[in-house]
Design a protein around this motif. Structure first.
Motif, PDB file in Angstrom:
ATOM      1  N   THR A   1       9.811  -2.505  14.072  1.00  0.00           N
ATOM      2  CA  THR A   1      10.014  -1.145  13.554  1.00  0.00           C
ATOM      3  C   THR A   1       8.694  -0.548  13.076  1.00  0.00           C
ATOM      4  O   THR A   1       8.374   0.612  13.379  1.00  0.00           O
ATOM      5  N   VAL A   2       7.934  -1.342  12.318  1.00  0.00           N
ATOM      6  CA  VAL A   2       6.647  -0.841  11.823  1.00  0.00           C
ATOM      7  C   VAL A   2       5.750  -0.454  12.999  1.00  0.00           C
ATOM      8  O   VAL A   2       5.124   0.616  12.997  1.00  0.00           O
TER       9      VAL A   2
ATOM     10  N   PHE B   1       8.158  -3.156   3.138  1.00  0.00           N
ATOM     11  CA  PHE B   1       7.051  -2.199   3.101  1.00  0.00           C
ATOM     12  C   PHE B   1       5.921  -2.721   3.974  1.00  0.00           C
ATOM     13  O   PHE B   1       5.208  -3.662   3.604  1.00  0.00           O
ATOM     14  N   SER B   2       5.817  -2.135   5.193  1.00  0.00           N
ATOM     15  CA  SER B   2       4.763  -2.464   6.154  1.00  0.00           C
ATOM     16  C   SER B   2       4.617  -3.962   6.396  1.00  0.00           C
ATOM     17  O   SER B   2       3.555  -4.538   6.194  1.00  0.00           O
TER      18      SER B   2
ATOM     19  N   GLN C   1       1.699   4.078   6.095  1.00  0.00           N
ATOM     20  CA  GLN C   1       2.401   2.966   5.457  1.00  0.00           C
ATOM     21  C   GLN C   1       3.893   3.176   5.670  1.00  0.00           C
ATOM     22  O   GLN C   1       4.381   4.310   5.596  1.00  0.00           O
ATOM     23  N   VAL C   2       4.618   2.097   5.926  1.00  0.00           N
ATOM     24  CA  VAL C   2       6.005   2.231   6.381  1.00  0.00           C
ATOM     25  C   VAL C   2       6.957   1.480   5.460  1.00  0.00           C
ATOM     26  O   VAL C   2       6.738   0.303   5.143  1.00  0.00           O
TER      27      VAL C   2
ATOM     28  N   ASP D   1       0.804  -1.219   0.000  1.00  0.00           N
ATOM     29  CA  ASP D   1       0.000   0.000   0.000  1.00  0.00           C
ATOM     30  C   ASP D   1       0.843   1.279   0.000  1.00  0.00           C
ATOM     31  O   ASP D   1       0.304   2.376  -0.098  1.00  0.00           O
ATOM     32  N   PHE D   2       2.157   1.120   0.158  1.00  0.00           N
ATOM     33  CA  PHE D   2       3.025   2.286   0.311  1.00  0.00           C
ATOM     34  C   PHE D   2       2.972   3.184  -0.930  1.00  0.00           C
ATOM     35  O   PHE D   2       2.895   4.408  -0.824  1.00  0.00           O
ATOM     36  N   GLY D   3       3.027   2.569  -2.130  1.00  0.00           N
ATOM     37  CA  GLY D   3       3.038   3.365  -3.356  1.00  0.00           C
ATOM     38  C   GLY D   3       1.820   4.260  -3.477  1.00  0.00           C
ATOM     39  O   GLY D   3       1.933   5.459  -3.768  1.00  0.00           O
TER      40      GLY D   3
END
Length: 607
Positions: free
Chosen positions: A149-150, A181-182, A162-163, A101-103
């Motif tokens: 970390t997330v 990514f997340s 989103q990470v 989902d980051f993009g």
């Protein structure tokens, strides 16, 4: 800078962050979009423009570039983000992409991409909430794994961010560390997580509310509906429901895996191990299928076993790679290995190849708990793990024992590439060394499971159905060039290549036109792909790449497979070089692999 009011489909600006001085700037996407489309294309152009030809991957001058495409977030299966940088593993142009989902979140925050340069003095996290961009101390979480970390980043004030982040391996500059990514999707290849670690950048959190301006919304919805319908009717959509359980046996049927350190003998217990894995997913583990943003495919699932959960993408074949390459018959042990590598954001394909190589040195016993201990040593750079953390090629140079790798020292694919001539060529000519950026959809991969389909694809592209046969050298250069182009188009539009290849390219071109108002066609998309591919080559030519560097490790040419379905097969060096000749001709490069002046003029490129 305000978003350009006439730029549809794109967010309109690219974010530049200098970590050395905490300077934030933006430039209009328009500067690059006309000539390089988006995603991988724009990222490559920026890398070419700003990374000095003599830079090292961990220099502050190296740039870490994350770029979306014009269809990211507004078309089916389109939340891809492409990551480009100078790779510490190959010292060449590195590239890897990820879903999730980051993009889409980045684009909805108003940015088509992020370009990170410099190096922070202290461990840092960047938080992007629309126009609000802030830096946060990441000292406390610097050695956290990806999952922790997330969770830590989400506590900064927004649970919906989103990470993008690295685990401990990235922080320790392990050159097979990826960017997660997340928790679930990984830009795995080329050690780009180590580049992020070298910049003291632990994570980037993003959330956005801006949406994307569309030229023709009704037309876009109509085209997207048709794309989604085609995806749901594709064989991929139907098979993914049971794919996690079946993929190991399916790969055996396709004659693709290799075993241990690229051994010359077939692993007699391979089928038993694959059946154990099938039983694990069907009877012991709990699967919760899921999708990336806007994708109907559901190719991955949250897998839960004994209270621990991890995401697993079926089509990538990472779990079978653990089973076959590490010769692990016990699926519970394979699960432990998978969970550890996933939590640390490690490139699974590279790491298992390195561990198998370490078994050749007597550093680990495959199929045992030793494997977990060696992974810890690599992550922490302890003892021999410190050398193995440099990648398989550098380890082989240190220990004086030959290893198997492809261009630039990148660890090989999960399959034995000796019988698969096209895959061997792709591994040699790919600028990133990442075979996965070229071969998805290759007819040879399905030649023994879906022969009629494989022959039909080869016939359509090459004009000769025999080009589908894995061991046939004929037609492979054209197949490699064609599928490289298809991957570049997907990576530049911001679309996942698996569903993209199941839908006619005309529909993706129509979706682009509806979103941007710019006329597009399959022929134009392939022109963009060829231009971007040429620019990727130029980046590496400036770093000394030529015909001599387009090769594989000597072991791949010197060894003969002694048993199993590929008994007697060997990769012939002379015929391999002939494939390169044909590939160079198709790309418009000279016999030394350098783009000709005529080719540069054709694509409007210059040194």
């Amino acid at each position: 800078m305000e978003r350009l009011i006439n730029m549809f489909g794109y967010a309109g600006k690219i974010l530049f962050i200098d970590l050395s001085n905490h300077i934030i700037n933006t430039i209009p996407t328009e500067k690059y979009a006309k000539d390089f489309l988006g995603g991988r294309g724009i990222a490559t152009k920026i890398a070419y423009d700003i990374i000095p030809p003599d830079a090292n991957a961990f220099d502050p001058e190296n740039a870490l570039i994350m770029m979306t495409g014009p269809l990211t977030g507004i078309a089916p299966s389109s939340s891809r983000i492409d990551v480009v940088s100078l790779s510490p593993l190959t010292n060449l142009l590195g590239g890897s992409s990820a879903g999730g989902d980051f993009g889409a979140a980045l684009k909805f925050a108003g940015y088509d991409g992020i370009v990170i340069t410099g190096k922070s003095k202290e461990p840092t996290c960047i938080r992007i909430i629309d126009d609000e961009i802030t830096f946060h101390d990441a000292e406390a979480c610097w050695e956290y794994d990806v999952y922790d970390t997330v969770d830590c980043v989400k506590k900064l004030g927004r649970e919906d961010v989103q990470v993008a982040c690295i685990g401990k391996a990235g922080a320790n500059l392990v050159k097979t560390a990826g960017i997660s990514f997340s928790k679930r999707n990984l830009a795995a290849r080329g050690g780009l997580g180590a580049v992020m670690g070298s910049k003291n950048l632990k994570a980037i959190a993003v959330a956005g509310t801006k949406g994307v301006k569309i030229k023709d919304t009704n037309k876009l919805m109509k085209v997207n509906f048709e794309i989604q319908r085609r995806i749901k009717e594709s064989p991929s959509f139907k098979k993914y429901e049971n794919w996690h359980a079946n993929i190991s046996l399916s790969l055996l049927k396709a004659r693709r895996p290799y075993f241990g350190d690229y051994e010359e003998e077939f692993w007699e217990e391979a089928e038993e191990a694959a059946k154990n894995a099938k039983k694990f997913f069907e009877e012991k583990a709990s699967l919760r299928p899921s999708s990336c943003f806007s994708c109907p495919l559901r190719c991955w699932a949250w897998v839960e076993y004994k209270g621990e959960e991890a995401p697993m993408v079926a089509c990538q074949g990472t779990f079978p790679a653990i089973i076959f390459i590490l010769k692990i018959k016990d699926p519970e042990l394979a699960w432990k290995v998978y969970l550890k590598l996933q939590r640390e954001g490690m490139d699974i394909m590279s790491t298992v190849a390195i561990i198998a190589y370490a078994s050749r040195l007597g550093l680990v016993k495959l199929g045992s708990e030793d494997v977990l201990n060696l992974i810890d040593k690599i992550i922490n750079r302890e003892g021999p793990g410190n050398i193995l953390a440099e990648g398989i090629k550098r380890a082989s140079e240190h220990f004086g024992v030959p290893a198997v790798y492809v261009k630039g020292g990148m660890e090989s694919w999960s399959s034995d590439i000796r019988p698969f001539r096209g895959v061997a060529l792709a591994g040699a000519v790919s600028e990133s060394g990442s075979i996965s950026r070229a071969i998805h959809g290759f007819p040879a991969s399905s030649y023994y499971t879906k022969p009629e389909k494989a022959k039909k694809v080869a016939k359509e592209i090459v004009g000769d159905e025999s080009a589908a046969e894995p061991t046939n050298y004929k037609g492979k250069a054209k197949l490699v060039a064609y599928f490289e182009n298809e991957h570049i188009i997907a990576d530049s539009l911001g679309v996942c290549d698996t569903p993209m290849l199941s839908v006619p390219l005309e529909l993706w071109a129509e979706s682009f036109t509806a979103a941007t108002g710019i006329e597009m066609s399959p022929e134009k998309l392939h022109f963009y792909a060829e231009k971007i591919r040429t620019l990727e080559r130029m980046f590496n030519v400036r770093r000394g790449v030529n015909r001599e560097k387009d090769t594989l490790s000597p072991r791949l040419f010197e060894s003969v497979i002694h048993s199993g379905p590929w008994k007697g097969v060997k990769l012939d060096r002379e015929k391999f070089e002939e494939m390169k000749d044909e590939y160079y001709m198709l790309r418009g490069w000279n016999e030394n692999g350098i783009p000709t002046e005529e080719t540069l003029k054709k694509y409007g490129l210059e040194w």
